[in-house]
Scaffold this motif. Structure first.
Motif, short mmCIF file in Angstrom:
data_model
loop_
_atom_site.label_atom_id
_atom_site.label_comp_id
_atom_site.label_asym_id
_atom_site.label_seq_id
_atom_site.Cartn_x
_atom_site.Cartn_y
_atom_site.Cartn_z
N TRP A 416 -9.68 -15.39 -0.24
CA TRP A 416 -9.13 -14.22 -0.94
C TRP A 416 -8.63 -13.14 0.01
O TRP A 416 -7.81 -12.30 -0.37
N PHE A 417 -9.11 -13.15 1.25
CA PHE A 417 -8.87 -12.03 2.15
C PHE A 417 -7.39 -11.81 2.47
O PHE A 417 -6.87 -10.70 2.34
N MET A 418 -6.70 -12.86 2.89
CA MET A 418 -5.29 -12.70 3.28
C MET A 418 -4.41 -12.27 2.10
O MET A 418 -3.62 -11.33 2.23
N PRO A 419 -4.48 -12.94 0.93
CA PRO A 419 -3.67 -12.48 -0.20
C PRO A 419 -3.99 -11.05 -0.62
O PRO A 419 -3.09 -10.28 -0.98
N LEU A 420 -5.29 -10.69 -0.56
CA LEU A 420 -5.69 -9.33 -0.94
C LEU A 420 -5.04 -8.31 -0.01
O LEU A 420 -4.56 -7.26 -0.45
N GLY A 421 -5.03 -8.62 1.28
CA GLY A 421 -4.43 -7.70 2.24
C GLY A 421 -2.93 -7.63 2.15
O GLY A 421 -2.34 -6.54 2.15
N LYS A 422 -2.30 -8.81 2.06
CA LYS A 422 -0.84 -8.86 2.07
C LYS A 422 -0.22 -8.33 0.78
O LYS A 422 0.75 -7.56 0.82
N TYR A 423 -0.78 -8.73 -0.34
CA TYR A 423 -0.11 -8.49 -1.62
C TYR A 423 -0.73 -7.38 -2.46
O TYR A 423 -0.16 -6.99 -3.49
N VAL A 424 -1.88 -6.86 -2.02
CA VAL A 424 -2.51 -5.77 -2.76
C VAL A 424 -2.65 -4.52 -1.88
O VAL A 424 -2.17 -3.44 -2.23
N LEU A 425 -3.32 -4.66 -0.72
CA LEU A 425 -3.56 -3.49 0.13
C LEU A 425 -2.27 -2.85 0.62
O LEU A 425 -2.08 -1.63 0.49
N VAL A 426 -1.38 -3.64 1.20
CA VAL A 426 -0.15 -3.07 1.76
C VAL A 426 0.70 -2.40 0.68
O VAL A 426 1.16 -1.26 0.85
N PRO A 427 0.94 -3.06 -0.47
CA PRO A 427 1.68 -2.36 -1.53
C PRO A 427 0.98 -1.09 -2.02
O PRO A 427 1.64 -0.10 -2.34
N LEU A 428 -0.36 -1.13 -2.09
CA LEU A 428 -1.07 0.06 -2.55
C LEU A 428 -0.96 1.21 -1.54
O LEU A 428 -0.93 2.38 -1.93
N ALA A 429 -0.90 0.89 -0.25
CA ALA A 429 -0.69 1.93 0.75
C ALA A 429 0.68 2.57 0.55
O ALA A 429 0.85 3.79 0.70
N PHE A 430 1.66 1.75 0.18
CA PHE A 430 3.00 2.28 -0.14
C PHE A 430 2.95 3.16 -1.38
O PHE A 430 3.57 4.22 -1.44
N VAL A 431 2.16 2.73 -2.37
CA VAL A 431 1.96 3.54 -3.58
C VAL A 431 1.33 4.88 -3.24
O VAL A 431 1.73 5.92 -3.77
N ALA A 432 0.36 4.88 -2.31
CA ALA A 432 -0.29 6.12 -1.91
C ALA A 432 0.73 7.07 -1.28
O ALA A 432 0.70 8.28 -1.52
N LEU A 433 1.65 6.51 -0.50
CA LEU A 433 2.69 7.32 0.14
C LEU A 433 3.64 7.92 -0.89
O LEU A 433 3.91 9.13 -0.89
N VAL A 434 4.12 7.09 -1.80
CA VAL A 434 5.09 7.54 -2.80
C VAL A 434 4.45 8.48 -3.81
O VAL A 434 4.98 9.55 -4.13
N ALA A 435 3.28 8.07 -4.34
CA ALA A 435 2.60 8.88 -5.33
C ALA A 435 2.20 10.24 -4.76
O ALA A 435 2.30 11.28 -5.44
N GLY A 436 1.74 10.24 -3.50
CA GLY A 436 1.39 11.50 -2.85
C GLY A 436 2.58 12.43 -2.73
O GLY A 436 2.47 13.64 -2.96
N ALA A 437 3.73 11.86 -2.39
CA ALA A 437 4.94 12.68 -2.25
C ALA A 437 5.37 13.25 -3.60
O ALA A 437 5.78 14.42 -3.70
N ILE A 438 5.25 12.44 -4.65
CA ILE A 438 5.69 12.89 -5.99
C ILE A 438 4.72 13.90 -6.58
O ILE A 438 5.13 14.91 -7.16
N LEU A 439 3.40 13.63 -6.44
CA LEU A 439 2.38 14.45 -7.10
C LEU A 439 1.83 15.56 -6.20
O LEU A 439 0.94 16.31 -6.61
N GLY A 440 2.33 15.65 -4.98
CA GLY A 440 1.83 16.69 -4.08
C GLY A 440 0.47 16.38 -3.50
O GLY A 440 -0.30 17.30 -3.20
N GLY A 441 0.17 15.11 -3.35
CA GLY A 441 -1.11 14.68 -2.79
C GLY A 441 -1.99 14.04 -3.82
O GLY A 441 -2.08 14.52 -4.96
N ILE A 442 -2.66 12.94 -3.43
CA ILE A 442 -3.55 12.25 -4.38
C ILE A 442 -4.94 12.05 -3.79
O ILE A 442 -5.79 11.38 -4.40
N GLY A 443 -5.21 12.61 -2.62
CA GLY A 443 -6.52 12.41 -2.01
C GLY A 443 -6.83 13.45 -0.99
O GLY A 443 -6.05 14.34 -0.71
#
Length: 443
Positions: A416-443
């Motif tokens: 599970w480790f490689m698919p979780l990192g490639k297809y979930v973690l990396v896209p979610l890091a991109f989501v954190a970047l985009v969502a943070g920019a739109i919402l003025g920070g999410i964390g």
């Protein structure tokens, strides 16, 4: 080079240092507010799910990447592109981004830790308790502290203490300091929580924490902010966890270490919530503010209105100081290591250069630190985490990644480790970047 490289003396020391890097202001001044604002367990459920996800992917990945490369982000990213293309220069150039992010965040954090040093002194000297519940005096104190050049002395103190710890090295300074600060933080916070539990009115706070609103779980923004809180709380940004991992021996199990960091970081956040939310209930106050206002204004008022409030304030600010210092040391480590790795400086000299930069810039940004921290956390930190994930999972590839993670493990990590990192973690890091920019920070 490896023979003379400093490192952690024990697995326990490494894990405690990583816990120290993760346990910071986000656990204390944002997490309780988020739990309150989003409805207790309604927020905690998605938060814990994201902690498990990030702990099982990003934290493991950054620890393993640093250990495999035996260096900070620049060397680690260079190693990844070298594995893929034979050219490490491309990765090294990209690796500059998380190092800059770490230094920028450390500088902003230095300003905040300077505030904490001041308030710890004010608590110990009785000056905070002496203000009673005069909100004009309490708010005025913080207003003058957080203004331009408003806290010069204590900011310099924060830099000096941090530099002294770091100058003693990984085992002699960072590991030893965290072995003192982290256990004390948990013991003191636990004692504080037990005391507040005995006070009349605290039960309302506990009831609220354990409230769940099923309809609230359907709110997409709730999940975004729960993810943001978990993402930033676990300190994956392609810098601090990578550099700490680089000091880890090949015999240590990074999967177990990552799990311990996730567990204890969450415990620290929960302890803070179980102190602050019931404490606000005791004082009859609503948890209406996160960030500095909660810690330096509203909680001072609450502590001063409760039985034994002076002692509560002292213990609380000592806990906050330990949390802030342990994170600050971690944030400065990546740029310090870079000075050693790329410029050949001895550790004391590297610490001196970075401390001087941190002090000078920190003094200059005191009046704008909120905007500074927002810019770094919204853009540079998630970008660093995303780049680290891309380098490890996509660029270096499966063979490198699995070999790095499986060192020190009795059994290989699951498929599970490689698919979780490639297809979930990396896209979610991109989501954190985009969502943070739109919402003025999410964390």
């Amino acid at each position: 080079m490896e023979k003379t490289r400093d490192g952690f003396k024990s697995r326990t020391g490494f894990v405690i240092a990583c816990i120290g890097s993760a346990v910071g202001m986000g656990n204390i001044w944002r997490f309780p507010y988020m739990v309150s604002d989003w409805g207790g367990m309604t927020f905690l459920i998605p938060y814990v799910l994201f902690v498990i996800l990030i702990g099982a992917s990003g934290v493991i990945e950054e620890m393993a990447l640093g250990r495999a490369a035996k260096g900070g982000p620049i060397i680690a990213f260079g190693k990844c592109t070298e594995v893929r293309t034979g050219n490490k220069k491309i990765g090294e150039r990209i690796g500059i981004i998380p190092v800059i992010g770490s230094l920028a965040l450390a500088i902003g954090y230095t300003v905040v830790v300077g505030w904490i040093f001041k308030y710890t002194f004010l608590a110990l000297s009785g000056q905070l308790a002496g203000m009673g519940q005069d909100m004009d005096a309490i708010g005025g104190m913080f207003g003058t502290t957080a203004t331009k050049f408003g806290n010069n002395l204590w900011l310099v103190v924060a830099v000096i203490v941090t530099a002294v710890i770091m100058a003693f090295g990984i085992a002699g300074g960072i590991e030893r300091a965290n072995k003192i600060m982290m256990p004390l933080l948990f013991v003191l916070f636990l004692g504080l929580g037990i005391y507040i539990f005995t006070l009349p009115g605290a039960s309302d706070g506990y009831k609220y924490i354990f409230t769940i609103n099923p309809k609230g779980l359907l709110n997409v923004r709730l999940w975004i902010f729960a993810f943001g809180q978990a993402f930033f709380s676990l300190s994956i940004a392609g810098n601090g966890t990578v550099i700490y991992g680089s000091y880890l021996s090949k015999s240590e199990n990074v999967v177990t270490s990552a799990g311990n960091v996730a567990i204890f970081d969450t415990l620290a956040a929960l302890l803070a919530a179980f102190v602050i939310i019931p404490g606000m209930a005791v004082g009859g106050a609503e948890l209406s503010s996160g960030g500095p206002g909660l810690m330096f204004v509203y909680l001072v008022n609450v502590f001063n209105g409760m039985p034994g409030g002076k002692i509560v304030g002292i213990v609380f600010y000592i806990c906050v100081l330990f949390a802030g210092m342990s994170s600050l040391v971690n944030l400065y480590e990546a740029p310090v290591a870079t000075m050693q790795e790329k410029f050949g400086l001895k550790r004391p000299a590297a610490v001196g250069v970075i401390a001087a930069i941190g002090c000078i810039v920190g003094l200059a940004i005191q009046g704008i630190v909120s905007g500074w921290m927002d810019a770094v956390s919204i853009y540079i930190c998630p970008l660093g985490a995303m780049l680290a994930g891309i380098m490890f999972f996509w660029v270096a590839g499966k063979d490198f990644a699995l070999e790095a993670v499986n060192q020190g493990k009795d059994k290989p990590i699951g498929k599970w480790f490689m698919p979780l990192g490639k297809y979930v973690l990396v896209p979610l890091a991109f989501v954190a970047l985009v969502a943070g920019a739109i919402l003025g920070g999410i964390g």
